[in-house]
Design a protein around this motif. Structure first.
Motif, PDB file in Angstrom:
ATOM      1  N   ILE A  53       7.514   3.040 -16.061  1.00 52.47           N
ATOM      2  CA  ILE A  53       6.906   2.029 -15.408  1.00 52.47           C
ATOM      3  C   ILE A  53       6.170   1.229 -16.380  1.00 52.47           C
ATOM      4  O   ILE A  53       6.441  -0.214 -16.585  1.00 52.47           O
ATOM      5  N   SER A  54       5.632   1.647 -17.292  1.00 56.70           N
ATOM      6  CA  SER A  54       4.935   1.225 -18.647  1.00 56.70           C
ATOM      7  C   SER A  54       5.990   0.343 -19.415  1.00 56.70           C
ATOM      8  O   SER A  54       5.790  -1.000 -19.736  1.00 56.70           O
ATOM      9  N   HIS A  55       7.390   0.841 -19.597  1.00 55.51           N
ATOM     10  CA  HIS A  55       8.175  -0.139 -20.162  1.00 55.51           C
ATOM     11  C   HIS A  55       8.622  -1.180 -19.441  1.00 55.51           C
ATOM     12  O   HIS A  55       8.646  -2.464 -20.181  1.00 55.51           O
ATOM     13  N   HIS A  56       8.823  -1.271 -17.952  1.00 56.74           N
ATOM     14  CA  HIS A  56       9.219  -2.482 -17.355  1.00 56.74           C
ATOM     15  C   HIS A  56       7.881  -3.383 -17.157  1.00 56.74           C
ATOM     16  O   HIS A  56       8.110  -4.694 -17.495  1.00 56.74           O
ATOM     17  N   LEU A  57       6.650  -2.759 -17.135  1.00 56.85           N
ATOM     18  CA  LEU A  57       5.501  -3.854 -17.251  1.00 56.85           C
ATOM     19  C   LEU A  57       5.579  -4.473 -18.748  1.00 56.85           C
ATOM     20  O   LEU A  57       5.259  -5.762 -18.535  1.00 56.85           O
ATOM     21  N   VAL A  80       8.263  -5.293 -20.415  1.00 60.44           N
ATOM     22  CA  VAL A  80       9.266  -6.437 -20.212  1.00 60.44           C
ATOM     23  C   VAL A  80       8.552  -7.692 -19.700  1.00 60.44           C
ATOM     24  O   VAL A  80       8.854  -8.638 -19.982  1.00 60.44           O
ATOM     25  N   LEU A  81       7.829  -7.539 -18.208  1.00 62.12           N
ATOM     26  CA  LEU A  81       7.117  -8.736 -17.651  1.00 62.12           C
ATOM     27  C   LEU A  81       6.283  -9.430 -18.645  1.00 62.12           C
ATOM     28  O   LEU A  81       6.229 -10.490 -18.555  1.00 62.12           O
ATOM     29  N   ALA A  92       8.112 -11.296 -21.193  1.00 57.24           N
ATOM     30  CA  ALA A  92       8.659 -12.628 -20.483  1.00 57.24           C
ATOM     31  C   ALA A  92       7.369 -13.531 -20.216  1.00 57.24           C
ATOM     32  O   ALA A  92       7.680 -14.633 -19.905  1.00 57.24           O
ATOM     33  N   GLY A  93       6.009 -13.149 -20.316  1.00 57.66           N
ATOM     34  CA  GLY A  93       5.154 -14.287 -19.997  1.00 57.66           C
ATOM     35  C   GLY A  93       4.607 -14.319 -18.542  1.00 57.66           C
ATOM     36  O   GLY A  93       4.007 -15.183 -18.151  1.00 57.66           O
ATOM     37  N   LEU A  94       5.318 -13.327 -17.820  1.00 57.89           N
ATOM     38  CA  LEU A  94       4.686 -13.155 -16.399  1.00 57.89           C
ATOM     39  C   LEU A  94       3.378 -12.486 -16.290  1.00 57.89           C
ATOM     40  O   LEU A  94       2.902 -12.603 -15.136  1.00 57.89           O
ATOM     41  N   PHE A  97      13.683 -15.125 -16.093  1.00 54.99           N
ATOM     42  CA  PHE A  97      14.466 -14.700 -14.906  1.00 54.99           C
ATOM     43  C   PHE A  97      15.459 -13.204 -15.203  1.00 54.99           C
ATOM     44  O   PHE A  97      15.566 -12.545 -14.089  1.00 54.99           O
ATOM     45  N   LYS A  98      15.619 -13.162 -16.245  1.00 51.93           N
ATOM     46  CA  LYS A  98      16.365 -12.028 -16.649  1.00 51.93           C
ATOM     47  C   LYS A  98      15.365 -10.664 -16.349  1.00 51.93           C
ATOM     48  O   LYS A  98      15.909  -9.695 -16.125  1.00 51.93           O
TER      49      LYS A  98
END
Length: 124
Positions: free
Chosen positions: A75-79, A81-82, A85-87, A36-37
């Motif tokens: 954008i790549s950094h945010h991806l 993180v996702l 997180a296993g998403l 969720f974070k």
């Protein structure tokens, strides 16, 4: 995470008797909190939404970048993180990376947010 019968704890402390159920073990709560974070950032939430809207198909990072007023490395950094997180899962092909939602991860999030009574009613 499997569905199981939850213990009911009757409490008479405080102002009234209440019925409380224990839904998550501490380890499961910690793992879900990390997921969720990862979704706590509006950019990441939008990215997940865009990829999920592809209906199970993969989406190239080159298709996602124009939807944001951010650089491709951001954008790549945010991806990343996702993905951590296993998403999301990803696959590199040449210079591009393609992303796909992990349906089981979204289901785990949904399960924890669905009231037990509604789940039982939906399966009856």
């Amino acid at each position: 995470m499997s569905k199981q019968e939850l213990p009911v704890i009757a409490s008479t402390t405080g102002c009234c008797a209440t019925t409380v159920t224990s839904a998550l073990e501490p380890e499961a709560a910690a793992a879900l909190a990390a997921t969720f974070k990862a979704l706590g950032d509006p950019v990441r939430l939008r990215l997940l939404s865009l990829i999920a809207a592809a209906g199970g198909e993969e989406v190239c990072v080159c298709e996602l970048t124009p939807a944001f007023d951010l650089s491709q490395p951001t954008i790549s950094h945010h991806l990343k993180v996702l993905r951590e997180a296993g998403l999301l899962t990803s696959e590199r092909r040449g210079t591009w990376v393609y992303y796909r939602v992990v349906p089981e991860a979204l289901q785990r999030l949904s399960d924890v947010l669905t009231p037990t009574g509604l789940t039982a009613a939906a399966t009856a």
